[in-house]
Design an enzyme around this catalytic site. Structure first.
Site, PDB file in Angstrom:
ATOM      1  N   ARG A  38       0.817  -1.212   0.000  1.00  0.00           N
ATOM      2  CA  ARG A  38       0.000   0.000   0.000  1.00  0.00           C
ATOM      3  C   ARG A  38       0.853   1.265   0.000  1.00  0.00           C
ATOM      4  O   ARG A  38       0.453   2.276  -0.565  1.00  0.00           O
ATOM      5  CB  ARG A  38      -0.948  -0.014   1.207  1.00  0.00           C
ATOM      6  CG  ARG A  38      -2.054  -1.031   0.992  1.00  0.00           C
ATOM      7  CD  ARG A  38      -2.881  -1.277   2.218  1.00  0.00           C
ATOM      8  NE  ARG A  38      -4.081  -2.020   1.844  1.00  0.00           N
ATOM      9  CZ  ARG A  38      -4.928  -2.547   2.717  1.00  0.00           C
ATOM     10  NH1 ARG A  38      -4.726  -2.403   4.005  1.00  0.00           N
ATOM     11  NH2 ARG A  38      -5.986  -3.201   2.298  1.00  0.00           N
ATOM     12  N   LYS A 199     -19.278 -17.661  -0.490  1.00  0.00           N
ATOM     13  CA  LYS A 199     -20.723 -17.577  -0.280  1.00  0.00           C
ATOM     14  C   LYS A 199     -21.433 -16.614  -1.214  1.00  0.00           C
ATOM     15  O   LYS A 199     -20.967 -15.499  -1.436  1.00  0.00           O
ATOM     16  CB  LYS A 199     -21.006 -17.118   1.153  1.00  0.00           C
ATOM     17  CG  LYS A 199     -20.684 -18.169   2.180  1.00  0.00           C
ATOM     18  CD  LYS A 199     -21.012 -17.614   3.540  1.00  0.00           C
ATOM     19  CE  LYS A 199     -20.987 -18.707   4.603  1.00  0.00           C
ATOM     20  NZ  LYS A 199     -21.380 -18.162   5.903  1.00  0.00           N
ATOM     21  N   GLY A 357      -9.428  -9.640  -1.735  1.00  0.00           N
ATOM     22  CA  GLY A 357      -8.299 -10.110  -0.940  1.00  0.00           C
ATOM     23  C   GLY A 357      -7.817 -11.495  -1.341  1.00  0.00           C
ATOM     24  O   GLY A 357      -6.640 -11.702  -1.642  1.00  0.00           O
ATOM     25  N   GLY A 380     -12.954  -4.053  -0.040  1.00  0.00           N
ATOM     26  CA  GLY A 380     -14.335  -3.582   0.093  1.00  0.00           C
ATOM     27  C   GLY A 380     -14.741  -2.572  -0.974  1.00  0.00           C
ATOM     28  O   GLY A 380     -15.847  -2.645  -1.527  1.00  0.00           O
TER      29      GLY A 380
HETATM   30  P1  ADP Z   1     -12.280 -12.475  -2.183  1.00  0.00           P
HETATM   31  O1  ADP Z   1     -11.552 -12.238  -0.886  1.00  0.00           O
HETATM   32  O2  ADP Z   1     -11.340 -12.485  -3.339  1.00  0.00           O
HETATM   33  O3  ADP Z   1     -13.435 -11.534  -2.382  1.00  0.00           O
HETATM   34  P2  ADP Z   1     -13.893 -14.562  -1.022  1.00  0.00           P
HETATM   35  O4  ADP Z   1     -13.463 -14.134   0.324  1.00  0.00           O
HETATM   36  O5  ADP Z   1     -15.301 -14.316  -1.430  1.00  0.00           O
HETATM   37  O6  ADP Z   1     -12.905 -13.956  -2.133  1.00  0.00           O
HETATM   38  O7  ADP Z   1     -13.705 -16.124  -1.180  1.00  0.00           O
HETATM   39  C1  ADP Z   1     -12.509 -16.802  -0.997  1.00  0.00           C
HETATM   40  C2  ADP Z   1     -12.713 -18.081  -0.234  1.00  0.00           C
HETATM   41  O8  ADP Z   1     -13.651 -18.937  -0.852  1.00  0.00           O
HETATM   42  C3  ADP Z   1     -11.428 -18.848  -0.152  1.00  0.00           C
HETATM   43  O9  ADP Z   1     -11.031 -18.932   1.196  1.00  0.00           O
HETATM   44  C4  ADP Z   1     -11.762 -20.216  -0.721  1.00  0.00           C
HETATM   45  O10 ADP Z   1     -11.158 -21.276  -0.012  1.00  0.00           O
HETATM   46  C5  ADP Z   1     -13.255 -20.274  -0.569  1.00  0.00           C
HETATM   47  N1  ADP Z   1     -13.857 -21.233  -1.501  1.00  0.00           N
HETATM   48  C6  ADP Z   1     -13.829 -21.204  -2.827  1.00  0.00           C
HETATM   49  N2  ADP Z   1     -14.441 -22.290  -3.344  1.00  0.00           N
HETATM   50  C7  ADP Z   1     -14.898 -23.019  -2.308  1.00  0.00           C
HETATM   51  C8  ADP Z   1     -15.618 -24.243  -2.193  1.00  0.00           C
HETATM   52  N3  ADP Z   1     -15.999 -24.922  -3.268  1.00  0.00           N
HETATM   53  N4  ADP Z   1     -15.905 -24.694  -0.957  1.00  0.00           N
HETATM   54  C9  ADP Z   1     -15.495 -23.983   0.122  1.00  0.00           C
HETATM   55  N5  ADP Z   1     -14.822 -22.828   0.095  1.00  0.00           N
HETATM   56  C10 ADP Z   1     -14.519 -22.354  -1.117  1.00  0.00           C
END
Ligand code: ADP
Ligand code: MG
Length: 399
Positions: A38, A199, A357, A380
């Site tokens: 950063r 999710k 992230g 965010g």
């Molecule tokens: P970002 O931080 O890039 O926005 P998220 O926080 O939404 O991404 O999602 C990342 C998480 O989703 C990771 O920790 C990954 O392990 C989890 N993930 C991805 N696919 C699955 C799955 N099929 N089952 C469980 N967890 C999953």
């Protein structure tokens, strides 16, 4: 970018005092900065202003001190890290407004740099109190916002200051806005979006917005399970939000009427236990997942098909890994699709923008972050932008 004033629009800044909002919310361990990304992001803006002879006052928040002085969250702790990135001496000022800042400005010579104290030590920051903004502005001539990552907050130093001082986008802010404009504002079509992660509930608004904007929506990760289940697929004991079935159906029907093709995996990688290289690992058609299995990644044939979709596209925006990429081999789909996107970007046929992230971590893991057109580390703010929202810190910079 013509909608925003940038540093190119600044006149002579010799001897002028610049307030520069940056992101110094740095990861720290045992008092030491563990990642200076950063700081490096705002280095061009800081040095450009300093080299043009301005006195540069850096403004930033750190942690959540909630309007009180918390000594463990003082920005004095990051001065050393900022000095070593910039290769310059940096003064620390334990206030953001008032006589102490005024006196410090008096001591600074043109080209000098100072860090003011954690803006969140003052209640007015998060309340966007115009009195605080005015008090901070009183010691300066102009305001530069270089912290896109904080632009989703309407705080005194991310939004309020733009109303009381001439306001400019810094170089990092400018690059981010340019990239985002190319990706979703005014993209070259066809546009693909990859949305993955754990999710659906955390990215509902992202999905709702994207189906009206993009030509192809690729859904992976845990969130694909919710969509598959909504379509009647048995996802076994996969991470799945069964209560969101009708929401998922709704998104799919909006997509259909908007002419957005939604791609869900037809082949998946499953296991009975979530561990590295489990004995129960296998690749399965989505319709053949057993009751005691979990979907942990997109299968190889599906990924190849997704790669073919990307080859027909000119623009890609990506948030969320396709599988549980932290655990081997459930990183395979994310890595494979990331490499396809990287290769297309290198060839110059695809404009690729990614953020989030875990997404950034996954692309680094795949070794392709440098090949993407733009990687946003904004978290965010990047997600709110993907939801189609106008970020207050950005809106305030509009001319
Ligand atoms: P970002 O931080 O890039 O926005 P998220 O926080 O939404 O991404 O999602 C990342 C998480 O989703 C990771 O920790 C990954 O392990 C989890 N993930 C991805 N696919 C699955 C799955 N099929 N089952 C469980 N967890 C999953
Ligand atoms: Mg995450």
């Amino acid at each position: 970018m013509s909608a925003f004033r940038t540093l190119d629009d600044l006149g002579d800044v010799q001897d002028k005092v610049a307030l520069v909002r940056v992101d110094l919310n740095l990861p720290m361990q045992d008092g030491a900065v563990t990642d200076d990304t950063r700081i490096r992001a705002s280095m061009p803006t800081i040095l450009e202003l300093a080299d043009k002879g301005a006195k540069v006052l850096l403004l930033a928040h750190f942690g959540r001190p909630k309007g009180e002085r918390v000594s463990t969250q003082s920005l004095s702790m990051v001065v050393g890290a900022v000095e070593s990135v910039l290769g310059r001496e940096v003064m620390y000022v334990p206030e953001v407004a008032g006589d102490v800042v005024k006196q410090s400005v008096g001591i600074l010579r043109p080209g000098d740099i100072a860090i003011l104290e954690n803006t969140r030590f003052w209640q007015g920051e998060e309340k966007n109190d115009p009195e605080l903004a005015k008090a901070i502005a009183a010691n300066a001539d102009f305001y530069v916002n270089d912290a896109f990552s904080a632009a989703h907050r309407a705080h005194a130093t991310t939004e309020g200051l733009a109303h009381v001082l001439p306001a400019y986008a810094g170089r990092s802010m400018q690059a981010e806005l340019d990239a985002l404009e190319k990706a979703l504002g005014n993209p070259t079509r066809p546009v693909a979006a990859v949305v993955g992660g754990a999710k659906v509930s955390s990215k509902l608004d992202v999905l709702k917005h994207l189906v009206t904007q993009v030509d192809h929506l690729i859904i992976g990760g845990g969130m694909a399970n919710t969509f598959l289940a909504a379509r009647g697929v048995n996802v076994g004991k996969s991470l799945c939000e069964h209560d969101l079935a009708s929401t998922a159906e709704g998104i799919l029907s909006v997509a259909e009427s908007a002419g957005c093709t939604v791609h869900l995996p037809y082949e998946v990688v499953v296991a009975k236990e979530f561990a590295a290289n489990p004995a129960s690992l296998r690749t399965s058609n989505v319709h053949e997942v057993a009751e005691d299995e979990m979907i942990l990644d997109v299968g190889p044939s599906s990924v190849e098909a997704l790669g073919d979709v990307l080859k027909t596209c000119r623009t890609l925006v990506w948030n969320g890994p396709l599988g549980a990429f932290e655990t081997s081999p459930f990183d395979a789909a994310t890595v494979a699709l990331a490499r396809t996107a990287a290769a297309l970007s290198r060839e110059g046929v695809l404009t690729s923008v990614a953020g989030g992230g875990d997404t950034v971590a996954a692309l680094n893991h795949a070794g392709v972050a440098g090949d993407f057109t733009y990687i946003s580390t904004a978290g965010g703010a990047f997600l709110e932008w993907m939801e189609g929202r106008e970020l207050p810190g950005v809106a305030a910079l509009r001319q």
